[in-house]
Design an enzyme around this catalytic site. Structure first.
Site, short mmCIF file in Angstrom:
data_model
loop_
_atom_site.label_atom_id
_atom_site.label_comp_id
_atom_site.label_asym_id
_atom_site.label_seq_id
_atom_site.Cartn_x
_atom_site.Cartn_y
_atom_site.Cartn_z
N ASP A 34 -0.03 71.47 -43.91
CA ASP A 34 1.37 71.25 -44.27
C ASP A 34 1.96 72.52 -44.90
O ASP A 34 1.58 73.62 -44.53
CB ASP A 34 1.44 70.07 -45.24
N HIS B 295 7.04 69.42 -49.67
CA HIS B 295 6.62 68.43 -48.67
C HIS B 295 5.13 68.16 -48.71
O HIS B 295 4.68 67.01 -48.76
CB HIS B 295 7.04 68.91 -47.28
N SER C 2 6.58 61.42 -42.12
CA SER C 2 5.67 62.24 -42.92
C SER C 2 5.12 61.47 -44.11
O SER C 2 4.02 61.74 -44.58
CB SER C 2 6.39 63.49 -43.46
#
Length: 404
Positions: free
Chosen positions: A158, A190, A347
């Site tokens: 990521d 994120h 996600s």
């Protein structure tokens, strides 16, 4: 004599490069969201020696053809997946692809993290995956076995992970960074959010699992497929070196236009014995058109909201294996050791299931877990026929098999 044999081999290899180039073996020609003049060359199932010779010969050819050539990019060498990334013009790549050992070429697709809107909320997702019949309003009760994924490792491929966050209790480490010039941390948030859902102390499904950050996306949550493939190989190699293949899970809360190279690399990692969990994507489209979500043996996850309705943004279709909470999910964030944030996306659904995979692996007493067994377990115990508007997807909602 040895020199002569090498010379013959070299000339033989270059014959396809000297003759008129025929049609490029390009598999994802329709892909438009790609890195300019960057390609992934994928080889047939050849032995390591032949592959090394191919790379040497291509490097020699390009060095003579282009004085600005800086060498091949990432090299990928896994069982049934060998190749490399190259930055060059179409004509040159066309000539390289004519080698009889080349299976195909993919454009280097751009990859993005799958997050969406920001809103104040609560970690209701943990409550939902531990109860058959909906959430417990106001209670936010998560029922789970105290093993909580102990002894397992989740690789977060990521934007990186803010490993100093209190949610990780020292269980998170930074493994590798494939964004040149960037620091070994999460500049976007994120990856930290995803890691918190998978294995955070308060926000996480498998709160005793180890977390290893593999950075492949930049501070905006974007990156190249070639870097993601390099990160995937690093994770697989790292798990192998530690003899932890059967106790490892790879979370991929990211995606790109369909890429056969991307999917084949994912299959190669699964074949090594590592569970791969992929986000379905946020385009409200058929997940069969994106990678790695369309990989057959990956566990592909769509998103639901508090009402068990497929999220309006969630991709759908036969590629999906299971749904999980993905709207208004609270988890760890960057900017402070106790920072948190609520965001939405497949996600966020994906690490709920990656955490479940680690959780179920941790419950195995004899260490005989395989990706196939874990996928079967997750789909088998999932709550059936509760997802509203699944749109041609399997109506499975993730469940940890320990609640009520």
């Amino acid at each position: 004599m040895l020199f002569s044999k090498s010379l013959v081999a070299l000339v033989a290899c270059f014959l396809p490069l000297i003759v008129s180039a025929t049609e490029l073996k390009l598999r994802n020609a329709a892909a438009t969201n790609v890195a300019a003049d960057s390609y992934i060359v994928v080889y047939k199932d050849i032995d390591d020696s032949t592959f090394e010779s191919e790379m040497f010969n291509v490097h020699s050819f390009l060095s003579k053809r282009d004085s600005t050539f800086r060498g091949l990019g990432h090299k990928y060498k896994m069982p049934k997946f060998k190749g490399y990334q190259i930055e060059s013009d179409m004509d040159t790549v066309n000539r390289i692809s004519q080698s009889p050992h080349v299976a195909y070429v993919d454009k280097d697709v751009k990859v993005s993290a799958y997050d969406l809107s920001v809103r104040i909320g609560a970690p209701w997702g943990l409550d939902r995956i531990s109860h058959r019949n909906g959430t417990s309003p106001g209670l936010e009760e998560y029922t789970y076995d105290s093993s909580a994924g102990g002894g397992t490792t989740i690789y977060i491929i990521d934007t990186g992970v803010y490993i100093e966050h209190v949610e990780f209790e020292g269980r998170a480490t930074f493994g590798a960074n494939f964004i040149p010039g960037s620091p070994d941390t999460d500049e976007d948030g994120h990856g930290t959010h995803v890691a918190g859902i998978a294995a955070g102390a308060n926000f996480g499904v498998a709160s005793k699992a180890k977390i290893i950050a593999v950075r492949v996306l930049d501070a905006n949550g974007d990156g190249k497929g070639s870097n993601v493939l390099a990160g995937m190989q690093w994770a697989a190699d790292d798990a192998g070196k530690k003899n932890q293949t059967a106790k490892s899970v790879i979370n991929m809360s990211l995606g790109a236009d369909y890429s056969e190279a991307f999917n084949k690399a994912t299959e190669a990692i699964i074949a090594k014995g590592i569970v791969v969990v992929a986000a379905a994507g946020n385009e409200d489209a058929n997940a069969s058109g994106v990678s790695p979500a369309s990989t057959v043996d990956a566990i592909t996850v769509g998103a639901t909201d508090r009402n068990d309705s497929r999220a309006a943004f969630s991709n759908w279709g036969v590629a999906l294996d299971v749904f999980a909470p993905g709207v208004d999910i609270l988890s760890a964030w960057i900017g402070g050791k106790d920072a948190n944030k609520t965001i939405s996306g497949t996600s966020m659904a994906c690490p709920h299931v990656a955490g479940l995979a680690a959780y179920f692996i941790g419950l195995e007493k004899n260490g005989t877990s395989t990706p196939s067994k874990i996928a079967t377990k997750i789909k088998g115990v999932a709550t059936k026929n509760v997802v509203l508007h699944p749109k041609n997807s399997r109506d499975n909602l993730a469940y940890n098999d320990d609640g009520y």
